[in-house]
Design an enzyme around this catalytic site. Structure first.
Site, mmCIF file in Angstrom:
data_model
loop_
_atom_site.group_PDB
_atom_site.id
_atom_site.type_symbol
_atom_site.label_atom_id
_atom_site.label_comp_id
_atom_site.label_asym_id
_atom_site.label_seq_id
_atom_site.Cartn_x
_atom_site.Cartn_y
_atom_site.Cartn_z
ATOM 1 N N SER A 45 0.821 -1.216 0.000
ATOM 2 C CA SER A 45 0.000 0.000 0.000
ATOM 3 C C SER A 45 0.857 1.270 0.000
ATOM 4 C CB SER A 45 -0.913 0.030 1.230
ATOM 5 O OG SER A 45 -1.655 -1.159 1.318
HETATM 6 N N1 SAH Z 1 -0.422 -5.270 4.047
HETATM 7 C C1 SAH Z 1 0.361 -5.583 2.864
HETATM 8 C C2 SAH Z 1 -0.349 -5.251 1.567
HETATM 9 C C3 SAH Z 1 -1.426 -6.186 1.348
HETATM 10 S S1 SAH Z 1 -2.127 -6.349 -0.231
HETATM 11 C C4 SAH Z 1 1.718 -4.959 2.913
HETATM 12 O O1 SAH Z 1 2.035 -4.222 3.874
HETATM 13 O O2 SAH Z 1 2.505 -5.225 1.998
HETATM 14 C C5 SAH Z 1 -3.419 -7.460 0.264
HETATM 15 C C6 SAH Z 1 -2.994 -8.849 0.610
HETATM 16 O O3 SAH Z 1 -4.143 -9.526 1.086
HETATM 17 C C7 SAH Z 1 -2.487 -9.653 -0.575
HETATM 18 O O4 SAH Z 1 -1.228 -10.169 -0.275
HETATM 19 C C8 SAH Z 1 -3.522 -10.758 -0.736
HETATM 20 O O5 SAH Z 1 -2.970 -11.985 -1.172
HETATM 21 C C9 SAH Z 1 -4.059 -10.875 0.673
HETATM 22 N N2 SAH Z 1 -5.382 -11.491 0.783
HETATM 23 C C10 SAH Z 1 -6.427 -11.419 -0.070
HETATM 24 N N3 SAH Z 1 -7.470 -12.158 0.395
HETATM 25 C C11 SAH Z 1 -7.061 -12.699 1.578
HETATM 26 C C12 SAH Z 1 -7.664 -13.555 2.535
HETATM 27 N N4 SAH Z 1 -8.898 -14.027 2.384
HETATM 28 N N5 SAH Z 1 -6.950 -13.903 3.626
HETATM 29 C C13 SAH Z 1 -5.680 -13.461 3.813
HETATM 30 N N6 SAH Z 1 -5.050 -12.655 2.927
HETATM 31 C C14 SAH Z 1 -5.725 -12.269 1.826
#
Ligand code: SAH
Length: 253
Positions: free
Chosen positions: A95
């Site tokens: 993000s």
């Molecule tokens: N917080 C992260 C950015 C996250 S992007 C950082 O600091 O880099 C969102 C993430 O959520 C992705 O890696 C995606 O694979 C994950 N995601 C999507 N659906 C999910 C679920 N049901 N459970 C856990 N993770 C999930």
């Protein structure tokens, strides 16, 4: 002999230079280390965060300390301190720094609290939470990302973070209740399991919405009387998907 006013000016300049150098080198992470590219982080914090509405001193300190570039693939690491989200593979983004800071500030985290993050991605948000002294539990559905984030966090010395390959829709009941929950992927609506795992007085911050690339960032607070919901702003997060993805290794995308 130099004129007194010139002498004063020279003295003032010498002090200003020293003060500036001191600020750059003084931000040590909770890991005890001061990471490289500190001056870029100071510019990011001053120009993108403090210049907007991020005013929590601890959050600003955490953002100065965590080496964002170390959570990114080499191809994009040079642009780590720009004011934008960046692709990190697997159709996932790390993000924008402002959004990380805003969600962290809104969650109102104190040292020693238990925090759940859904969507580990690169591990960067988890590191920012750990910088605040939180015990962090973070879940990621893509196994390759969970493994990589755990390795990065270990390498940087963050020891108060547990990474789990799992489905965030279920939360992490064995570790609940949480003083704060930060969801970094967007579900169409808030999963009941997550609000159920919020402690009384705790806050959950999440992007919620059915549209790809456009959701609302909301904050939910649990009191003895129930849940209160407030909308913060429009955001663009990757969707929160159901189930697990066990792809790993160089062949996976
Ligand atoms: N917080 C992260 C950015 C996250 S992007 C950082 O600091 O880099 C969102 C993430 O959520 C992705 O890696 C995606 O694979 C994950 N995601 C999507 N659906 C999910 C679920 N049901 N459970 C856990 N993770 C999930």
């Amino acid at each position: 002999m130099p004129r007194p006013s010139l002498l004063l000016l020279a003295l003032a300049l010498a002090c200003a230079c020293r003060a500036k150098t001191a600020t750059v080198s003084e931000v040590h992470s909770v890991t005890g280390r001061a990471f490289e590219r500190a001056s870029e982080r100071h510019r990011m914090v001053d120009g993108q965060l403090a210049a907007r509405d991020i005013d929590d001193a601890e959050v600003l300190r955490a953002m100065r300390a965590v080496p964002r570039h170390r959570f990114m693939p080499e191809a994009v690491a040079a642009r780590a301190y720009e004011d934008r989200a960046q692709a990190i593979g697997h159709e996932v983004t790390i993000s924008q720094p402002y959004i990380v800071a805003l969600m962290t500030q809104t969650a109102d985290i104190e040292a020693g609290e238990r925090v759940l993050e859904v969507g580990t991605g690169s591990g960067y948000q988890a590191a920012v939470l750990a910088e605040l002294g939180a015990q962090v539990y973070t879940i990621e559905r893509i196994e390759a990302l969970a493994d990589r984030a755990a390795a990065t966090l270990r390498e940087l010395g963050y020891s108060s973070i547990e990474v789990r390959h799992g489905d965030g829709y279920a939360g992490w009941p064995e570790r609940a209740p949480f003083d704060a929950i930060i969801v970094t992927a967007a579900p169409p609506e808030l999963p009941r399991a997550l609000t159920d795992q919020l402690a009384i007085g705790g806050k959950l911050v999440a992007p919620v919405g059915r549209h790809v690339g456009w959701q609302q960032l909301v904050v939910i607070e649990r009191s003895e009387h129930g849940l209160e919901r407030e909308k913060l702003l429009d955001v663009a997060f990757v969707p929160m998907l159901p189930g697990l993805d066990s792809s790993r290794g160089p062949g996976s995308k």
